[in-house]
Design an enzyme around this catalytic site. Sequence first.
Site, PDB file in Angstrom:
ATOM      1  N   TYR A  54       0.851  -1.192   0.000  1.00  0.00           N
ATOM      2  CA  TYR A  54       0.000   0.000   0.000  1.00  0.00           C
ATOM      3  C   TYR A  54       0.890   1.246   0.000  1.00  0.00           C
ATOM      4  O   TYR A  54       1.481   1.605   1.020  1.00  0.00           O
ATOM      5  CB  TYR A  54      -0.931   0.033   1.210  1.00  0.00           C
ATOM      6  N   TRP A 202     -12.547  -7.827   3.264  1.00  0.00           N
ATOM      7  CA  TRP A 202     -12.261  -6.491   2.747  1.00  0.00           C
ATOM      8  C   TRP A 202     -13.397  -6.017   1.845  1.00  0.00           C
ATOM      9  O   TRP A 202     -14.143  -6.810   1.298  1.00  0.00           O
ATOM     10  CB  TRP A 202     -10.919  -6.423   2.033  1.00  0.00           C
ATOM     11  N   LEU A 205     -18.287  -2.671   2.351  1.00  0.00           N
ATOM     12  CA  LEU A 205     -19.225  -1.658   1.845  1.00  0.00           C
ATOM     13  C   LEU A 205     -19.108  -1.519   0.327  1.00  0.00           C
ATOM     14  O   LEU A 205     -19.580  -0.534  -0.254  1.00  0.00           O
ATOM     15  CB  LEU A 205     -18.971  -0.303   2.511  1.00  0.00           C
ATOM     16  N   ARG A 225     -14.649   8.165  -3.706  1.00  0.00           N
ATOM     17  CA  ARG A 225     -13.599   7.269  -4.200  1.00  0.00           C
ATOM     18  C   ARG A 225     -13.625   7.131  -5.716  1.00  0.00           C
ATOM     19  O   ARG A 225     -12.600   7.204  -6.389  1.00  0.00           O
ATOM     20  CB  ARG A 225     -13.751   5.883  -3.550  1.00  0.00           C
ATOM     21  N   SER A 283     -12.019   8.053   5.651  1.00  0.00           N
ATOM     22  CA  SER A 283     -11.223   9.242   5.356  1.00  0.00           C
ATOM     23  C   SER A 283     -11.509  10.375   6.330  1.00  0.00           C
ATOM     24  O   SER A 283     -10.917  11.450   6.224  1.00  0.00           O
ATOM     25  CB  SER A 283     -11.483   9.710   3.919  1.00  0.00           C
ATOM     26  N   GLN A 287     -16.739   8.812   9.688  1.00  0.00           N
ATOM     27  CA  GLN A 287     -16.940   7.511   9.037  1.00  0.00           C
ATOM     28  C   GLN A 287     -16.545   6.371   9.958  1.00  0.00           C
ATOM     29  O   GLN A 287     -17.190   5.318   9.969  1.00  0.00           O
ATOM     30  CB  GLN A 287     -16.153   7.447   7.729  1.00  0.00           C
ATOM     31  N   ASN A 291     -19.181   3.506  10.979  1.00  0.00           N
ATOM     32  CA  ASN A 291     -18.927   2.086  10.730  1.00  0.00           C
ATOM     33  C   ASN A 291     -18.981   1.272  12.017  1.00  0.00           C
ATOM     34  O   ASN A 291     -19.536   0.166  12.050  1.00  0.00           O
ATOM     35  CB  ASN A 291     -17.563   1.902  10.054  1.00  0.00           C
TER      36      ASN A 291
END
Length: 332
Positions: A54, A202, A205, A225, A283, A287, A291
């Site tokens: 990443y 993963w 959502l 996104r 982000s 959020q 979640n």
Amino acid sequence: MRYRTLGSSNLQVSEISLGSWLTYSGGIEADQTRACTEAAFDVGINFFDTANVYGQGAAESAWGEILSAHPRDSYILATKVWGPMSDDPADQGLSPAQIAKQIDASLARLKTDYVDLYQAHRFDPAVPIEDTIEAFQKVVEQGKARYLGFSEWTPEQIRAGIDIAGPDLFVSSQPQYSMLWQAPEAKVFGLCAANGISQIVWSPLAQGVLTGKYKPGQPAPEGSRFASADTGVSKGLVYSDATLEAVQRLLPIAEQAGMSMPTLALAWVLRRSEVASAITGASCPEQVHSNAAASGVELSADLLAAVDRALGDAPVTEPTLAPAAQTGIKHR
């Protein structure tokens, strides 16, 4: 926040975890990364999932700065190996030399002596599986990882690993899984459950599609996104007229049940006992809080039936090879 046991390990992981795939590898600023990470601690999230690839180390470095300020026993840290880490075509995969090199590099970036979970990000059919397994076992023996997992291995590859090293080798599987991507239910869930392997999923959502913010026939909202080519890299997996229309049918179901779409989608994933944790991205701190609210939410049989009707034939349900995954197994 509720917690579940990760496979055959003694790790108790939060039902909602925080991932760093597209966000903390450069998608958002350092201050936001820190704010989201601290918000995770505030809501009881103790499980943090990253990977060396990443941002080619950027996500690990970001978390190394932030997490190292917390007591090491206050969080469970997972990372991965396999992806390309430089322009050198040999600097990737699951050879013993690469695993040995990359675990040390990850630990340095994460500012820790060990990770709780070290995962094969994909299977490497170019390397004898016996070599890969022995290299992972050595990482554990050296105390650099407590437990091992894999991401997006095929059922055949999972069976091969178990046949060689027994069911205690791996404690976790990390597949894509959501209302719109149900493929792991077909074969992976059952095989893993029979061998004491939990799922840490993963994209629960569907990369934000299940929030309802994307509307059929309309451009992606600014700042989302899929409005950016940099963060919309896997758009084709879950973004289509059929999936967007299915989500619009879900919205009134969530509203009638008195919950947000993210809560409904995450609670739907967590309805399965095979799932230990749903890895979420965020982000902004709001959020993270949104979640986390899905932990402990129980969905009635009537509600689940309504969800199935709304989804129709939009979800992927057949076994499907993951992005960048390969079939095949090499033996020495």
